[in-house]
Scaffold this motif. Structure first.
Motif, PDB file in Angstrom:
ATOM      1  N   THR A   1      48.261  36.080  48.533  1.00  0.00           N
ATOM      2  CA  THR A   1      48.292  35.193  49.695  1.00  0.00           C
ATOM      3  C   THR A   1      46.892  34.954  50.257  1.00  0.00           C
ATOM      4  OG1 THR A   1      48.670  37.088  51.142  1.00  0.00           O
ATOM      5  CG2 THR A   1      50.616  35.932  50.339  1.00  0.00           C
ATOM      6  N   CYS A   2      45.972  35.866  50.005  1.00  0.00           N
ATOM      7  CA  CYS A   2      44.581  35.712  50.490  1.00  0.00           C
ATOM      8  C   CYS A   2      43.651  36.500  49.570  1.00  0.00           C
ATOM      9  CB  CYS A   2      44.459  36.182  51.930  1.00  0.00           C
ATOM     10  SG  CYS A   2      45.125  37.839  52.265  1.00  0.00           S
ATOM     11  N   PRO A   3      43.460  36.049  48.339  1.00  0.00           N
ATOM     12  CA  PRO A   3      42.679  36.805  47.347  1.00  0.00           C
ATOM     13  C   PRO A   3      41.268  37.140  47.802  1.00  0.00           C
ATOM     14  CG  PRO A   3      43.845  34.986  46.299  1.00  0.00           C
ATOM     15  CD  PRO A   3      43.990  34.792  47.776  1.00  0.00           C
ATOM     16  N   SER A   4      40.540  36.166  48.323  1.00  0.00           N
ATOM     17  CA  SER A   4      39.142  36.397  48.702  1.00  0.00           C
ATOM     18  C   SER A   4      39.043  37.348  49.881  1.00  0.00           C
ATOM     19  CB  SER A   4      38.458  35.076  49.043  1.00  0.00           C
ATOM     20  OG  SER A   4      38.576  34.180  47.975  1.00  0.00           O
ATOM     21  N   TYR A   5      39.895  37.146  50.870  1.00  0.00           N
ATOM     22  CA  TYR A   5      39.863  38.002  52.058  1.00  0.00           C
ATOM     23  C   TYR A   5      40.181  39.446  51.688  1.00  0.00           C
ATOM     24  CZ  TYR A   5      40.902  39.835  56.695  1.00  0.00           C
ATOM     25  OH  TYR A   5      40.911  40.603  57.842  1.00  0.00           O
ATOM     26  N   SER A   6      41.272  39.638  50.941  1.00  0.00           N
ATOM     27  CA  SER A   6      41.667  41.010  50.597  1.00  0.00           C
ATOM     28  C   SER A   6      40.630  41.667  49.694  1.00  0.00           C
ATOM     29  CB  SER A   6      43.052  41.026  49.928  1.00  0.00           C
ATOM     30  OG  SER A   6      43.065  40.314  48.707  1.00  0.00           O
ATOM     31  N   ALA A   7      40.023  40.901  48.791  1.00  0.00           N
ATOM     32  CA  ALA A   7      39.010  41.462  47.902  1.00  0.00           C
ATOM     33  C   ALA A   7      37.756  41.850  48.679  1.00  0.00           C
ATOM     34  CB  ALA A   7      38.658  40.466  46.802  1.00  0.00           C
ATOM     35  N   SER A   8      37.338  41.008  49.607  1.00  0.00           N
ATOM     36  CA  SER A   8      36.139  41.318  50.395  1.00  0.00           C
ATOM     37  C   SER A   8      36.374  42.553  51.257  1.00  0.00           C
ATOM     38  CB  SER A   8      35.737  40.120  51.265  1.00  0.00           C
ATOM     39  OG  SER A   8      36.706  39.851  52.267  1.00  0.00           O
ATOM     40  N   LYS A   9      37.567  42.683  51.802  1.00  0.00           N
ATOM     41  CA  LYS A   9      37.876  43.845  52.646  1.00  0.00           C
ATOM     42  C   LYS A   9      38.067  45.104  51.804  1.00  0.00           C
ATOM     43  CE  LYS A   9      37.710  41.902  56.684  1.00  0.00           C
ATOM     44  NZ  LYS A   9      36.653  42.291  57.652  1.00  0.00           N
ATOM     45  N   ALA A  10      38.552  44.954  50.589  1.00  0.00           N
ATOM     46  CA  ALA A  10      38.664  46.103  49.681  1.00  0.00           C
ATOM     47  C   ALA A  10      37.273  46.636  49.338  1.00  0.00           C
ATOM     48  CB  ALA A  10      39.407  45.707  48.411  1.00  0.00           C
ATOM     49  N   ALA A  11      36.334  45.726  49.133  1.00  0.00           N
ATOM     50  CA  ALA A  11      34.956  46.146  48.839  1.00  0.00           C
ATOM     51  C   ALA A  11      34.353  46.903  50.019  1.00  0.00           C
ATOM     52  CB  ALA A  11      34.109  44.921  48.494  1.00  0.00           C
TER      53      ALA A  11
END
Length: 259
Positions: free
Chosen positions: A154-164
């Motif tokens: 649902t929000c690939p970029s947001y979740s990936a940036s926050k995972a980093a």
């Protein structure tokens, strides 16, 4: 409030709205002697500064883009020279909304590189000027998200940036602990902000920003490695992150997409 209770010199990025604004106001009410806040909207940031000053703390605000590495370094160093910082909160962040190339790059630039531009100069300052007082132990706080527990379609970029940010903060905590520097990672759920104002999907266990700020400040005071809330949402995110992909993929495909 007795002035002796105000011992913290605190710097907060992204303080013009949402969690950043709520944290600035919370610390202005409680323990901040000096507040340094930045944001990109002059009118909103000045209003936050005004509210904090009325609560009895000294405030300096600056219009700043956290993706500008040199400007961030200069601002943090200048703030520290005026009053030695002991809490630095890398809070600034954005939601992606539409997954276009421009918005994806913007999300990573602010959510990840904006955090690095805040954290790296702070680490060097803390290393050069250690604060020995137990009540003012140097602390770095990184804002991640419950969305960082698992990649979300649902929000690939947001979740990936926050995972980093989450992974970086967890590793940094272990690395810097022997040097007497605290690192806390914050993973909130749905909190009222300019990001959640854009959401059209369901937001379970929705929280108001002042409630979230109190939970974060208490977690920082207790030096929690991960400050994540609300618990039901945190547990669901954690559980989803340990499931086999064949199961988690099925579950995450069922999540509603943003309009």
């Amino acid at each position: 409030m007795n002035d002796t209770s105000r011992q913290n010199n605190i710097l907060i990025t992204g303080a013009s709205s949402g969690i950043g604004e709520a944290l600035a106001i919370y610390y202005a009410k409680t323990s901040a002697k000096n507040l340094y806040i930045c944001g990109r909207n002059k009118e909103r940031l000045e209003e936050v500064a005004r509210k904090c000053k009325e609560l009895g703390t000294e405030v300096e605000s600056k219009i700043l883009d956290v993706t500008n590495r040199e400007e961030m370094k200069n601002w943090i160093e200048s703030s520290n020279q005026k009053s030695p910082l002991n809490i630095v909160i890398a809070n600034a962040g954005v939601g992606t909304v539409n997954e276009t190339p421009d918005s994806i790059y913007n999300t990573f630039n602010i959510n990840l590189f904006g955090v690095l531009n805040t954290v790296l100069p702070t680490v060097e300052i803390y290393r050069q000027n250690p604060l020995t007082s137990a009540s003012r132990r140097p602390t770095i706080v990184l804002l991640s998200s419950i969305a960082g527990y698992h990649g979300l379609a649902t929000c690939p970029s947001y979740s990936a940036s926050k995972a980093a940010v989450k992974a970086y903060g967890e590793a940094l905590r272990v690395k810097l602990k022997p040097e007497g520097i605290n690192v806390n990672v914050v993973c909130p759920g749905f909190v009222r902000s300019r990001i959640t104002d854009q959401n059209t999907c369901p937001m379970p266990f929705f929280m108001e920003a002042p409630e979230a700020a109190k939970a974060i400040a208490e977690g920082i005071k207790q030096d929690k490695a991960i400050i994540s809330f609300p618990f039901p949402l945190r547990f669901a995110a954690w559980f989803g992150s340990i499931l086999p992909n064949c199961i988690s993929d099925f579950i995450y495909r069922k999540l509603p997409y943003k309009a």
